[in-house]
Write a protein that holds these residues in place. Structure first.
Motif, PDB file in Angstrom:
ATOM      1  N   LYS A   6      31.634  47.329  30.665  1.00 36.04           N
ATOM      2  CA  LYS A   6      32.972  46.936  31.110  1.00 36.04           C
ATOM      3  C   LYS A   6      33.171  47.505  32.505  1.00 36.04           C
ATOM      4  CE  LYS A   6      36.869  48.697  29.394  1.00 36.04           C
ATOM      5  NZ  LYS A   6      37.986  48.948  28.475  1.00 36.04           N
ATOM      6  N   TYR A   7      33.574  46.652  33.438  1.00 39.52           N
ATOM      7  CA  TYR A   7      33.704  47.064  34.839  1.00 39.52           C
ATOM      8  C   TYR A   7      35.013  46.521  35.386  1.00 39.52           C
ATOM      9  CZ  TYR A   7      32.398  47.767  39.743  1.00 39.52           C
ATOM     10  OH  TYR A   7      32.360  48.172  41.057  1.00 39.52           O
ATOM     11  N   LYS A   8      35.787  47.390  35.985  1.00 42.14           N
ATOM     12  CA  LYS A   8      37.097  46.999  36.509  1.00 42.14           C
ATOM     13  C   LYS A   8      37.025  46.847  38.023  1.00 42.14           C
ATOM     14  CE  LYS A   8      41.941  47.978  36.057  1.00 42.14           C
ATOM     15  NZ  LYS A   8      42.929  48.551  35.196  1.00 42.14           N
ATOM     16  N   VAL A   9      37.551  45.732  38.510  1.00 38.76           N
ATOM     17  CA  VAL A   9      37.636  45.464  39.942  1.00 38.76           C
ATOM     18  C   VAL A   9      39.114  45.479  40.306  1.00 38.76           C
ATOM     19  CG1 VAL A   9      37.179  43.772  41.759  1.00 38.76           C
ATOM     20  CG2 VAL A   9      35.534  44.094  39.908  1.00 38.76           C
ATOM     21  N   GLU A  10      39.461  46.324  41.263  1.00 36.64           N
ATOM     22  CA  GLU A  10      40.873  46.489  41.626  1.00 36.64           C
ATOM     23  C   GLU A  10      41.470  45.244  42.270  1.00 36.64           C
ATOM     24  OE1 GLU A  10      42.799  48.941  40.642  1.00 36.64           O
ATOM     25  OE2 GLU A  10      41.065  49.815  39.670  1.00 36.64           O
ATOM     26  N   SER A  11      40.755  44.629  43.185  1.00 36.53           N
ATOM     27  CA  SER A  11      41.275  43.424  43.832  1.00 36.53           C
ATOM     28  C   SER A  11      40.209  42.347  43.787  1.00 36.53           C
ATOM     29  CB  SER A  11      41.674  43.708  45.282  1.00 36.53           C
ATOM     30  OG  SER A  11      40.545  44.081  46.027  1.00 36.53           O
ATOM     31  N   VAL A  12      40.651  41.146  43.503  1.00 38.09           N
ATOM     32  CA  VAL A  12      39.734  40.020  43.408  1.00 38.09           C
ATOM     33  C   VAL A  12      40.118  39.014  44.483  1.00 38.09           C
ATOM     34  CG1 VAL A  12      38.933  38.136  41.946  1.00 38.09           C
ATOM     35  CG2 VAL A  12      39.485  40.350  40.935  1.00 38.09           C
ATOM     36  N   GLU A  13      39.139  38.620  45.295  1.00 36.56           N
ATOM     37  CA  GLU A  13      39.397  37.599  46.298  1.00 36.56           C
ATOM     38  C   GLU A  13      39.379  36.238  45.622  1.00 36.56           C
ATOM     39  OE1 GLU A  13      37.258  37.949  49.926  1.00 36.56           O
ATOM     40  OE2 GLU A  13      37.033  40.107  49.676  1.00 36.56           O
ATOM     41  N   THR A  14      40.076  35.297  46.219  1.00 36.61           N
ATOM     42  CA  THR A  14      40.163  33.981  45.603  1.00 36.61           C
ATOM     43  C   THR A  14      38.924  33.137  45.865  1.00 36.61           C
ATOM     44  OG1 THR A  14      41.321  33.177  47.552  1.00 36.61           O
ATOM     45  CG2 THR A  14      42.671  33.912  45.689  1.00 36.61           C
ATOM     46  N   ARG A  15      38.090  33.576  46.802  1.00 35.38           N
ATOM     47  CA  ARG A  15      36.874  32.807  47.049  1.00 35.38           C
ATOM     48  C   ARG A  15      35.693  33.762  47.172  1.00 35.38           C
ATOM     49  NH1 ARG A  15      37.116  31.076  53.292  1.00 35.38           N
ATOM     50  NH2 ARG A  15      35.473  32.505  53.754  1.00 35.38           N
ATOM     51  N   ILE A  16      34.571  33.314  46.703  1.00 35.02           N
ATOM     52  CA  ILE A  16      33.361  34.135  46.740  1.00 35.02           C
ATOM     53  C   ILE A  16      32.766  34.066  48.134  1.00 35.02           C
ATOM     54  CG2 ILE A  16      30.984  34.305  45.880  1.00 35.02           C
ATOM     55  CD1 ILE A  16      32.037  33.362  43.179  1.00 35.02           C
ATOM     56  N   TYR A  25      24.321  50.896  39.488  1.00 33.75           N
ATOM     57  CA  TYR A  25      25.457  50.861  40.415  1.00 33.75           C
ATOM     58  C   TYR A  25      26.779  50.833  39.646  1.00 33.75           C
ATOM     59  CZ  TYR A  25      28.850  49.218  43.795  1.00 33.75           C
ATOM     60  OH  TYR A  25      29.982  49.089  44.569  1.00 33.75           O
ATOM     61  N   LEU A  26      26.872  49.931  38.656  1.00 37.26           N
ATOM     62  CA  LEU A  26      28.116  49.802  37.891  1.00 37.26           C
ATOM     63  C   LEU A  26      28.459  51.096  37.158  1.00 37.26           C
ATOM     64  CD1 LEU A  26      27.670  46.225  36.364  1.00 37.26           C
ATOM     65  CD2 LEU A  26      29.035  46.886  38.366  1.00 37.26           C
ATOM     66  N   MET A  27      27.456  51.736  36.566  1.00 35.87           N
ATOM     67  CA  MET A  27      27.706  52.976  35.825  1.00 35.87           C
ATOM     68  C   MET A  27      28.136  54.107  36.762  1.00 35.87           C
ATOM     69  SD  MET A  27      27.506  52.019  32.780  1.00 35.87           S
ATOM     70  CE  MET A  27      27.701  53.589  31.958  1.00 35.87           C
ATOM     71  N   ASN A  28      27.609  54.121  37.977  1.00 34.53           N
ATOM     72  CA  ASN A  28      28.015  55.138  38.962  1.00 34.53           C
ATOM     73  C   ASN A  28      29.365  54.832  39.591  1.00 34.53           C
ATOM     74  OD1 ASN A  28      25.786  56.847  38.703  1.00 34.53           O
ATOM     75  ND2 ASN A  28      24.569  55.609  40.110  1.00 34.53           N
ATOM     76  N   ASP A  29      29.852  53.605  39.403  1.00 29.81           N
ATOM     77  CA  ASP A  29      31.112  53.186  40.011  1.00 29.81           C
ATOM     78  C   ASP A  29      32.207  52.968  38.965  1.00 29.81           C
ATOM     79  OD1 ASP A  29      32.551  52.557  42.427  1.00 29.81           O
ATOM     80  OD2 ASP A  29      32.443  50.441  41.865  1.00 29.81           O
ATOM     81  N   GLY A  30      32.131  53.674  37.857  1.00 27.03           N
ATOM     82  CA  GLY A  30      33.208  53.627  36.868  1.00 27.03           C
ATOM     83  C   GLY A  30      32.994  52.683  35.707  1.00 27.03           C
ATOM     84  N   GLY A  31      31.842  52.027  35.632  1.00 24.61           N
ATOM     85  CA  GLY A  31      31.571  51.149  34.496  1.00 24.61           C
ATOM     86  C   GLY A  31      31.408  51.956  33.218  1.00 24.61           C
ATOM     87  N   GLU A  32      31.728  51.332  32.100  1.00 24.48           N
ATOM     88  CA  GLU A  32      31.542  52.015  30.813  1.00 24.48           C
ATOM     89  C   GLU A  32      30.875  51.072  29.821  1.00 24.48           C
ATOM     90  OE1 GLU A  32      35.474  52.025  28.325  1.00 24.48           O
ATOM     91  OE2 GLU A  32      35.992  52.525  30.398  1.00 24.48           O
ATOM     92  N   ILE A  33      30.004  51.628  28.997  1.00 27.11           N
ATOM     93  CA  ILE A  33      29.293  50.819  28.009  1.00 27.11           C
ATOM     94  C   ILE A  33      30.258  50.430  26.905  1.00 27.11           C
ATOM     95  CG2 ILE A  33      27.463  50.834  26.285  1.00 27.11           C
ATOM     96  CD1 ILE A  33      25.879  52.649  28.159  1.00 27.11           C
ATOM     97  N   LEU A  34      30.372  49.119  26.682  1.00 26.70           N
ATOM     98  CA  LEU A  34      31.244  48.600  25.635  1.00 26.70           C
ATOM     99  C   LEU A  34      30.468  48.450  24.323  1.00 26.70           C
ATOM    100  CD1 LEU A  34      34.074  47.478  25.005  1.00 26.70           C
ATOM    101  CD2 LEU A  34      33.198  45.229  25.598  1.00 26.70           C
ATOM    102  N   CYS A  35      29.280  47.908  24.402  1.00 28.36           N
ATOM    103  CA  CYS A  35      28.417  47.824  23.235  1.00 28.36           C
ATOM    104  C   CYS A  35      26.972  47.772  23.714  1.00 28.36           C
ATOM    105  CB  CYS A  35      28.746  46.644  22.340  1.00 28.36           C
ATOM    106  SG  CYS A  35      28.751  45.049  23.137  1.00 28.36           S
ATOM    107  N   GLN A  36      26.090  48.221  22.838  1.00 24.75           N
ATOM    108  CA  GLN A  36      24.688  48.358  23.211  1.00 24.75           C
ATOM    109  C   GLN A  36      23.828  47.617  22.220  1.00 24.75           C
ATOM    110  OE1 GLN A  36      23.974  52.409  24.035  1.00 24.75           O
ATOM    111  NE2 GLN A  36      22.075  52.040  25.111  1.00 24.75           N
ATOM    112  N   GLU A  37      22.720  47.062  22.725  1.00 29.32           N
ATOM    113  CA  GLU A  37      21.843  46.279  21.855  1.00 29.32           C
ATOM    114  C   GLU A  37      21.347  47.118  20.687  1.00 29.32           C
ATOM    115  OE1 GLU A  37      18.100  45.048  23.646  1.00 29.32           O
ATOM    116  OE2 GLU A  37      18.415  46.552  25.193  1.00 29.32           O
ATOM    117  N   GLN A  38      21.173  46.468  19.581  1.00 31.89           N
ATOM    118  CA  GLN A  38      20.683  47.111  18.364  1.00 31.89           C
ATOM    119  C   GLN A  38      19.184  46.877  18.248  1.00 31.89           C
ATOM    120  OE1 GLN A  38      22.966  48.841  16.476  1.00 31.89           O
ATOM    121  NE2 GLN A  38      24.372  48.275  18.113  1.00 31.89           N
ATOM    122  N   LYS A  39      18.408  47.921  18.096  1.00 35.51           N
ATOM    123  CA  LYS A  39      16.946  47.758  17.975  1.00 35.51           C
ATOM    124  C   LYS A  39      16.504  48.190  16.606  1.00 35.51           C
ATOM    125  CE  LYS A  39      15.685  47.466  22.595  1.00 35.51           C
ATOM    126  NZ  LYS A  39      14.610  47.222  23.407  1.00 35.51           N
TER     127      LYS A  39
END
Length: 128
Positions: free
Chosen positions: A70-80, A114-128
């Motif tokens: 799960k990754y949160k982006v503070e501002s989203v531009e309307t065009r890529i 990058y995402l984990m170092n920038d505030g991302g958090e694991i929501l669910c992880q693959e089951q092995k």
């Protein structure tokens, strides 16, 4: 806006896929409103990208063999905005959606770190 980034393995083989870390061979995105975006690069020089956009609930995904961040982006531009130099891959498209401009991020595992170092958090992880 919250995004759910899905990292997964691939049953496919190829010159590039064989060199990627297990469990980090492909990446897809689900937005907080349930828009599911999958980009698949095709062709020898990745010149063709097939993008599929559908609806999917995040609860459906956690039952699959994926790692979801799960990754949160503070501002989203309307065009890529595309970088002048960039490769049309699942990582490149995902970086565009999230507004990440670091050229050095080229593989799913680099994106994950990058995402984990920038505030991302694991929501669910693959089951092995």
């Amino acid at each position: 806006m919250e995004y759910y980034i899905l990292f997964m393995s691939s049953e496919n083989e190829g010159l590039v896929l064989n060199h990627l870390k297990d469990g980090f061979k492909h990446v897809e995105v689900i937005t907080q409103n349930g828009t599911y975006i999958s980009a698949l690069a095709k062709g020898l020089f990745l010149g063709h990208v097939e993008i599929n956009i559908t609806k999917m609930d995040i609860s459906e995904v956690c039952n699959r063999d994926v790692l979801v961040v799960k990754y949160k982006v503070e501002s989203v531009e309307t065009r890529i905005k595309r970088n002048l130099i960039g490769v049309n891959t699942c990582v490149g498209i995902t970086k565009d959606i999230l507004g990440i401009r670091q050229f050095t991020i080229q593989t799913p595992y680099q994106l994950y770190k990058y995402l984990m170092n920038d505030g991302g958090e694991i929501l669910c992880q693959e089951q092995k």
